[in-house]
Scaffold this motif. Structure first.
Motif: not given
Ligand SMILES: Cc1cn([C@H]2C[C@H](O)[C@@H](COP(=O)(O)OP(=O)(O)OP(=O)(O)O)O2)c(=O)[nH]c1=O
Length: 191
Positions: A5-12, A53-57, A59-61, A63-68
């Motif tokens: 999956l694609l993690l839509a986050s800057a949080s480590p 956050k997930s919607a913007l991610c 819309a910005s890329t 990807t076929d992966l689910p976005v979290l």
């Protein structure tokens, strides 16, 4: 190995928590306006922000992966405490949390074939904190980028008398709820 999956986050923290349950992921930071709407209830607020956050991610890329994505806020007396702007702001927040209990709301948004959402609510009780302690804690740097100006996974563990709910949820990504959503999207942690 391919990411799951694609993690839509800057949080480590969120990435670390996903790694803890063995989810291979790519990361993409998204930047949205996190100002609560006037009169917006805490649960509605964190759910909306996580979903944005997930919607913007997505819309910005391409990807076929689910976005979290997720959003975590500290709620005290019904007020939403985000990240502190400066020392003064952190003193206000931590003085408010001192010697009493508050709630931590963490919303998760997963977009794949559908949009799945979950909410985790925890209760955290702090022991009384002195002004001197709050200032010294700020100077460690730990509170700077954390909702409510503290980190349960860090030094603030010595302030916390008790927690009811989800440790990972307070830290930023509730793993029980996340696993439930991932399972709906066909990603099983323990097959
Ligand atoms: C209460 C608490 C919060 N936090 C952190 C988790 C989140 O990173 C942060 C809350 O801010 P968020 O806005 O939820 O997340 P973020 O801006 O850090 O990351 P992104 O939006 O890119 O996903 O506070 C802790 O690490 N420990 C804690 O005990």
């Amino acid at each position: 190995m391919h990411p799951q999956l694609l993690l839509a986050s800057a949080s480590p923290r969120r990435s670390e928590l996903l790694k803890q349950i063995g989810i291979r992921h790519s990361i993409m930071a998204v930047d949205i306006d996190e100002t609560p709407w006037p009169g917006e209830a805490p649960a509605a607020y964190v759910e909306r922000v996580a979903a944005e956050k997930s919607a913007l991610c997505l819309a910005s890329t391409a990807t076929d992966l689910p976005v979290l994505a997720a959003d975590t806020s500290v709620i005290c007396d019904g007020r939403i405490l985000g990240k502190p702007d400066d020392l003064q702001h952190a003193i206000e927040m931590l003085s408010q949390l001192s010697g009493r209990k508050h709630q931590v709301y963490s919303a998760v948004s997963l977009r794949g074939e559908q949009h799945w959402q979950a909410l985790s609510v925890s209760e955290v009780r702090f022991r009384p904190l002195s002004h001197q302690e709050i200032v010294a804690y700020w100077q460690t740097g730990e509170p700077h980028d954390k909702a409510g100006a503290y980190a349960i996974q860090g030094l603030a563990s010595v302030f916390i008398e008790s927690i009811t709910g989800s440790f990972s949820g307070v830290m930023g990504l509730p793993l029980f709820e996340t696993a439930q959503l991932l399972s709906l999207a066909g990603i099983d942690i323990i097959p």
